[in-house]
Scaffold this motif. Structure first.
Motif, PDB file in Angstrom:
ATOM      1  N   LEU A 189      39.400  18.495 134.122  1.00  0.00           N
ATOM      2  CA  LEU A 189      39.959  17.384 134.726  1.00  0.00           C
ATOM      3  C   LEU A 189      41.360  17.823 133.337  1.00  0.00           C
ATOM      4  CD1 LEU A 189      37.526  14.032 134.022  1.00  0.00           C
ATOM      5  CD2 LEU A 189      38.856  14.964 135.932  1.00  0.00           C
ATOM      6  N   LEU A 190      40.793  18.208 131.699  1.00  0.00           N
ATOM      7  CA  LEU A 190      41.725  18.722 130.938  1.00  0.00           C
ATOM      8  C   LEU A 190      43.001  19.551 132.070  1.00  0.00           C
ATOM      9  CD1 LEU A 190      40.123  19.700 127.858  1.00  0.00           C
ATOM     10  CD2 LEU A 190      41.471  17.716 128.472  1.00  0.00           C
ATOM     11  N   ALA A 191      42.627  20.584 132.690  1.00  0.00           N
ATOM     12  CA  ALA A 191      43.901  21.292 133.631  1.00  0.00           C
ATOM     13  C   ALA A 191      44.032  20.380 134.226  1.00  0.00           C
ATOM     14  CB  ALA A 191      43.014  22.678 134.456  1.00  0.00           C
ATOM     15  N   ARG A 192      43.866  19.017 134.838  1.00  0.00           N
ATOM     16  CA  ARG A 192      44.823  18.563 135.816  1.00  0.00           C
ATOM     17  C   ARG A 192      45.702  17.425 134.667  1.00  0.00           C
ATOM     18  NH1 ARG A 192      40.973  13.845 138.756  1.00  0.00           N
ATOM     19  NH2 ARG A 192      40.261  15.941 140.008  1.00  0.00           N
ATOM     20  N   GLU A 193      44.889  17.288 133.026  1.00  0.00           N
ATOM     21  CA  GLU A 193      46.129  16.034 133.138  1.00  0.00           C
ATOM     22  C   GLU A 193      47.279  17.345 131.587  1.00  0.00           C
ATOM     23  OE1 GLU A 193      45.921  12.812 131.887  1.00  0.00           O
ATOM     24  OE2 GLU A 193      43.738  12.629 132.705  1.00  0.00           O
ATOM     25  N   THR A 194      47.105  18.587 132.123  1.00  0.00           N
ATOM     26  CA  THR A 194      48.125  19.794 131.533  1.00  0.00           C
ATOM     27  C   THR A 194      49.152  20.464 132.325  1.00  0.00           C
ATOM     28  OG1 THR A 194      45.723  21.052 130.608  1.00  0.00           O
ATOM     29  CG2 THR A 194      46.984  19.897 129.438  1.00  0.00           C
ATOM     30  N   SER A 195      47.982  19.928 133.827  1.00  0.00           N
ATOM     31  CA  SER A 195      48.940  20.442 134.475  1.00  0.00           C
ATOM     32  C   SER A 195      48.995  21.908 133.979  1.00  0.00           C
ATOM     33  CB  SER A 195      50.419  20.402 134.927  1.00  0.00           C
ATOM     34  OG  SER A 195      50.752  19.013 135.154  1.00  0.00           O
ATOM     35  N   LEU A 196      47.882  22.699 134.040  1.00  0.00           N
ATOM     36  CA  LEU A 196      47.229  23.794 133.626  1.00  0.00           C
ATOM     37  C   LEU A 196      46.782  24.564 135.306  1.00  0.00           C
ATOM     38  CD1 LEU A 196      45.969  24.580 130.188  1.00  0.00           C
ATOM     39  CD2 LEU A 196      48.121  24.615 130.772  1.00  0.00           C
ATOM     40  N   HIS A 197      46.711  25.562 135.407  1.00  0.00           N
ATOM     41  CA  HIS A 197      46.195  26.230 136.761  1.00  0.00           C
ATOM     42  C   HIS A 197      44.567  26.530 135.579  1.00  0.00           C
ATOM     43  CE1 HIS A 197      44.663  28.956 139.751  1.00  0.00           C
ATOM     44  NE2 HIS A 197      44.275  29.241 138.847  1.00  0.00           N
ATOM     45  N   PHE A 198      43.314  25.651 136.818  1.00  0.00           N
ATOM     46  CA  PHE A 198      41.703  26.137 136.327  1.00  0.00           C
ATOM     47  C   PHE A 198      41.789  27.115 137.121  1.00  0.00           C
ATOM     48  CE2 PHE A 198      37.224  25.231 136.913  1.00  0.00           C
ATOM     49  CZ  PHE A 198      36.832  24.506 135.124  1.00  0.00           C
ATOM     50  N   GLU A 199      41.176  28.517 136.508  1.00  0.00           N
ATOM     51  CA  GLU A 199      40.686  29.291 136.171  1.00  0.00           C
ATOM     52  C   GLU A 199      38.476  28.583 135.979  1.00  0.00           C
ATOM     53  OE1 GLU A 199      39.907  33.561 138.240  1.00  0.00           O
ATOM     54  OE2 GLU A 199      41.753  31.948 138.317  1.00  0.00           O
ATOM     55  N   GLN A 200      37.481  29.186 136.071  1.00  0.00           N
ATOM     56  CA  GLN A 200      36.317  29.603 135.800  1.00  0.00           C
ATOM     57  C   GLN A 200      35.436  30.822 136.898  1.00  0.00           C
ATOM     58  OE1 GLN A 200      34.325  25.780 137.538  1.00  0.00           O
ATOM     59  NE2 GLN A 200      32.252  26.816 136.445  1.00  0.00           N
TER      60      GLN A 200
END
Length: 443
Positions: free
Chosen positions: A76-87
């Motif tokens: 959700l943090l990635a979405r809120e900050t418009s960052l690409h989420f990599e796990q």
């Protein structure tokens, strides 16, 4: 909306509609406000909410037990900050994998796209692997969010911790777990077939783990017959029992033995028995517990009740003799005895003080008066000369000086006025008085 999910690396329900999905995945929150049990982080005045408002997320370490929302919040943090989420997972990744992830993040950064790198089980990385994160954290190539169930102070190196903020995720309380179950019932349009008592048992069985609570709920739905309402006893038979969160090699182990020791020291037999049972229930080595009880007897009770050591040792022998489960009762008896016993750390304190002096004073010879003289040479040198046999003295006490001359008389043991030790205090005072009389007589 689906484009927004994709930019954060999150698949929508439509994209995954053909694949069977566990209930915990279907109920995954879509906003930080939907996260339950972590209001201190995600609520209106929560730490993460404030970071998002300030537009300064920075690298983070999420520390908390399983099933508390660490992965979900990172997404959700990635979405809120418009960052690409990599796990990635530290269990399955090594330095070559990290280099590939960092290179991909650099390419994204060159196009104006930042990367939130979520590292699950980050404590599993070794020092060299953790050091590899430092340059990409410093230059902004990635915003690191590491998740760990272990204490970061022990498991992560200081260099990484100095560059990241640690946020504590709490085990879900019963209200938060109950809220999850209500959401599950709404999503599935089915009520859990449990009576009120069984529902409460299910909540407690989750042990603060939201994912576990939803998994248990699925087991209940699969097991219930048509129109059946399951009671607490039947529930336990159906799902057996989820193992409590207790890793004998990790922090839970040390937390509980510390709690047991301190509640015994604090003379609270009920609390001590509770923590003992927590450890037994978690599968702790029974002989480890017995050894710790022996330690408590000598460290915290000592000569205030000399029987405490015998009781603790007897409990160990009884467990050896009886085995499990009968032998656990002996450990419980010893725990209650120790908690109820008068307390004194005078022996422990005296031992530490004497050890310090023994190390610092060097190899000082005892007075020749108290040395044996098995040879003629030793007798000629004065070994044993003037020794007075205490049993032949008045009051069976000679009052001789037994200390090395260069060291002088020392005082380490200061008995308390509790339990049996009060008698020793009177006795030592009596001997000190006699010692003074003997010195006056010799003068």
């Amino acid at each position: 909306m689906s484009d927004l999910f994709a930019s954060a690396g999150i698949e929508t329900d439509a994209q995954r509609s053909d694949a069977p999905r566990p209930l915990a995945d279907r109920l995954r929150p879509q906003t930080l406000a939907e996260v339950v049990g972590q209001e201190h982080l995600t609520g209106p005045d929560g730490a993460l909410t404030r970071l998002l408002r300030s537009n300064s997320l920075g690298s983070l370490v999420f520390w908390g037990p399983p099933g508390t929302g660490k992965t979900t919040v990172a997404r959700l943090l990635a979405r809120e900050t418009s960052l690409h989420f990599e796990q990635i997972s530290a269990i399955f990744s090594g330095l070559p994998d990290l280099r590939k992830v960092f290179e991909a993040a650099r390419k994204r950064r060159a196009t104006g796209q930042g990367t939130l790198l979520f590292v699950d089980e980050i404590h599993r990385f070794n020092r060299a692997q953790l050091d590899a994160f430092l340059p990409v954290m410093e230059d902004g190539t990635v915003t690191l969010v590491g998740a760990t169930t272990e204490n970061p102070s022990f498991e992560l190196n200081a260099a990484l911790l100095s560059r990241a903020r640690v946020l504590l995720f709490r085990a879900l309380d019963e209200a938060a777990v109950a809220k999850l179950l209500v959401r599950a019932e709404a999503l599935t349009d089915r009520a859990l077939p449990l009576d009120e008592e069984a529902r409460g048992v299910l909540v407690r069985m989750a042990d603060g783990d939201g994912r576990a609570a939803l998994t248990l709920a699925e087991e209940v739905w699969r097991s219930a017959g048509p129109g059946e309402t399951i009671d607490a006893e039947t529930l336990q038979a159906i799902i057996q029992r989820r193992a409590p969160i207790y890793d004998k090699a990790q922090e839970g182990h040390y937390n509980l033995i510390s709690a047991l020791h301190k509640t015994v020291r604090g003379s609270d037999p009920d609390a001590a028995l509770y923590y003992l049972c927590r450890m037994l229930d978690g599968g702790e080595d029974r002989l480890f517990i017995a050894r710790r009880l022996v330690r408590m007897a000598v460290e915290d009770i000592g000569l205030a009740d000399p029987h405490a050591l015998a009781v603790a040792n007897a409990a160990k022998d009884a467990f050896d003799f009886l085995g499990s489960p009968e032998g656990e009762l002996a450990l419980a008896q010893a725990t209650i005895y120790l908690a109820c016993a008068p307390k004194s750390n005078a022996v422990y304190t005296a031992y530490k003080a004497a050890t310090r002096v023994a190390k610092e004073a060097g190899s000082l010879a005892p007075p020749r008066t108290i040395l044996n003289a098995p040879t003629n040479l030793m007798r000629r040198l004065g070994y044993g000369e003037g020794y007075r046999y205490d049993h032949d003295e008045p009051d069976a006490f000679s009052g001789q000086d037994y200390w090395p001359e260069r060291l002088g008389r020392q005082h380490f043991y200061a008995p308390t006025d509790r339990g049996m030790e009060s008698r020793y205090a009177d006795r030592l005072a009596h001997w000190e008085g006699l010692r003074g009389q003997r010195r006056d007589e010799e003068a």
